[in-house]
Design an enzyme around this catalytic site. Structure first.
Site, PDB file in Angstrom:
ATOM      1  N   THR A  35      10.318  25.710  39.135  1.00  0.00           N
ATOM      2  CA  THR A  35      10.746  27.116  39.187  1.00  0.00           C
ATOM      3  C   THR A  35      10.076  27.979  38.116  1.00  0.00           C
ATOM      4  OG1 THR A  35      12.868  26.385  40.012  1.00  0.00           O
ATOM      5  CG2 THR A  35      12.808  28.592  39.081  1.00  0.00           C
ATOM      6  N   GLU A  63      18.343  22.981  42.929  1.00  0.00           N
ATOM      7  CA  GLU A  63      17.573  22.111  43.853  1.00  0.00           C
ATOM      8  C   GLU A  63      17.449  22.751  45.236  1.00  0.00           C
ATOM      9  OE1 GLU A  63      17.708  17.918  43.651  1.00  0.00           O
ATOM     10  OE2 GLU A  63      18.392  17.925  41.565  1.00  0.00           O
TER      11      GLU A  63
END
Ligand code: COS
Length: 389
Positions: A127, A365
């Protein structure tokens, strides 16, 4: 647990050992760690001593050689006591998966034995500030310079940032190609140009650490590339496929913990001359909580066993386990707070923490919206048109 899953003697032993760690090393401190936002090393040390970091690492690399299912058993049990501690444990597994998936023998021999004994904790860095759900939009680059790669960029919301020793990092080796130009690397704590950023202040899972990572001309030997250049996005997606049932297991354990705390309270709390559990509005809520938890557990266990069978098309099962179980955990923990009334809302009791912890499971996730995208994308591969008449 209402349904018996006929676990093997080894699996029962794994559960017993994890229960003992939960009772002894986590339960007395979970509320304190949440309050103080501390990632305490003691439960991690206990997990390491019990060899549980090596659970799904093959025996030839110093692990116990079990699979996703056994990993889910451990994550579920830890989460009953503290989903934050479970996050640190599970996120280390997430960080190790790319090495298992794409590492060559030399890389596996170098890193996996240390991970297996809990000497090196891992983290997974995908990310970025502008690339969350849209993981292909990452901007971190890895430029090849002779025998090195030079990494530049920022990673955001990285679980185990700072406490991990090894980071599997997805970066662009060919920015023009987007997702197909991404590659996966192992970055070690202390590599020049690699700096841990600020620790985030979170709603829940506060016994786990989440930070930014900065790469500023971070030079790493070219041997740290996992797989080939251009494979990074696919390695990341395969990693998440393996790991998401673990989030489902976390959700099941968390929900089970909330059920047990609230049920005990409802059977003791007397109002109108009798335990509140005697009132149908209350007892039916508990029946619904238990039913949804059993359904979530059955899905998580099935998905984990499906993965361990060596099946190829695991994305949908994995996404279903994650999304369904975390939605259940959010619902169950909110109901647990409601069933305990004012007690549930107070920080002296664990269910308000559990409700805050549950929220993240619907987000990290891959958000549950992304999980539904994955399921919808995969469905046509499984379903044939039914023709009747
Ligand atoms: N296994 C193997 N390959 C996969 C895959 C999987 N599970 N998922 C996608 N791929 C491949 C595709 O086949 C495609 O390959 P080709 O380029 O050869 O055709 C490539 O990867 C790109 O796939 P796609 O076009 O589906 O990518 P998108 O950009 O549309 O993104 C989603 C797909 C949304 C599913 C992805 O970005 C995602 O999972 N986002 C959430 C990220 C996340 O979970 N973040 C949490 C942080 S990590 S804790």
């Amino acid at each position: 647990m209402v349904i018996d899953y006929f676990l093997s003697p080894e699996q029962k032993l794994i559960l017993e050992v994890t229960e003992r760690i939960g009772k002894e090393y986590i339960a007395p401190y979970a509320l304190k760690w949440d309050e103080e936002e501390t990632c305490d090393p003691r439960p991690l040390k206990a997990l390491a001593l019990a060899d549980l970091f090596g659970l799904f690492i093959p025996k030839e690399y110093g692990g116990l050689g079990f699979g996703t299912f056994e990993n889910c058993l451990v994550i579920e049990t830890l989460s009953k006591y503290c989903a934050g501690v479970a996050t640190t444990f599970a996120a280390s597994g997430l960080g190790a998966y790319p090495i298992l998936i794409a590492g060559h023998k030399g890389q596996k021999e170098k890193y996996l034995p240390q991970i297996a004994v809990g000497k090196k904790l891992c983290a997974f860095a995908l990310t970025e500030p502008q690339a969350g759900s849209d993981a292909a939009a990452i901007k971190t680059t890895a430029r090849k310079e002779g025998d090195y790669y030079v990494l530049n960029g920022i990673k955001q919301w990285i679980t185990n940032g700072g406490v991990a020793d090894l980071y599997t990092v997805i970066a662009l080796t060919d920015p023009k190609k987007g997702a197909r130009g991404a590659s996966a690397f192992i970055v070690e704590k202390g590599d020049p140009g690699f700096v841990i950023g600020k620790k985030e202040k979170k709603m829940g899972l506060r016994a786990s650490t989440t930070t930014e990572l900065f790469f500023s001309n971070c030079r790493i030997p070219k041997e740290r590339l996992l797989g080939r250049e251009g494979m990074g996005f696919i390695i990341a997606m395969k990693t998440l496929d393996l790991s998401r049932p673990g989030v489902g297991a976390q959700a099941v354990g968390l929900a089970q913990g909330a059920l047990e705390v609230a049920l005990n309270h409802a059977r003791q709390r007397v109002q109108f001359g009798q335990p509140v559990y005697n009132f149908q509005a209350v007892s039916h809520t508990f029946a619904e909580m238990a039913m949804r938890i059993e359904a979530a557990r059955a899905l998580v266990y099935s998905a984990a066993r499906f993965i361990d069978s060596g099946a190829k098309n695991i994305s949908a099962a994995s996404a279903m386990a994650k999304a369904f179980a975390s939605d259940v955990a959010m619902w169950v923990t909110e109901r647990a707070v409601q069933m305990m009334g004012g007690f549930g809302y107070m920080r002296d009791f664990p269910v308000e923490k559990m409700m805050r912890d549950a929220k993240c499971l619907q987000i990290y996730e891959g958000t549950n919206e992304i999980q539904r995208n994955v399921i919808a994308r995969e469905l046509p591969k499984f379903l044939k048109p039914l023709e009747i008449g």
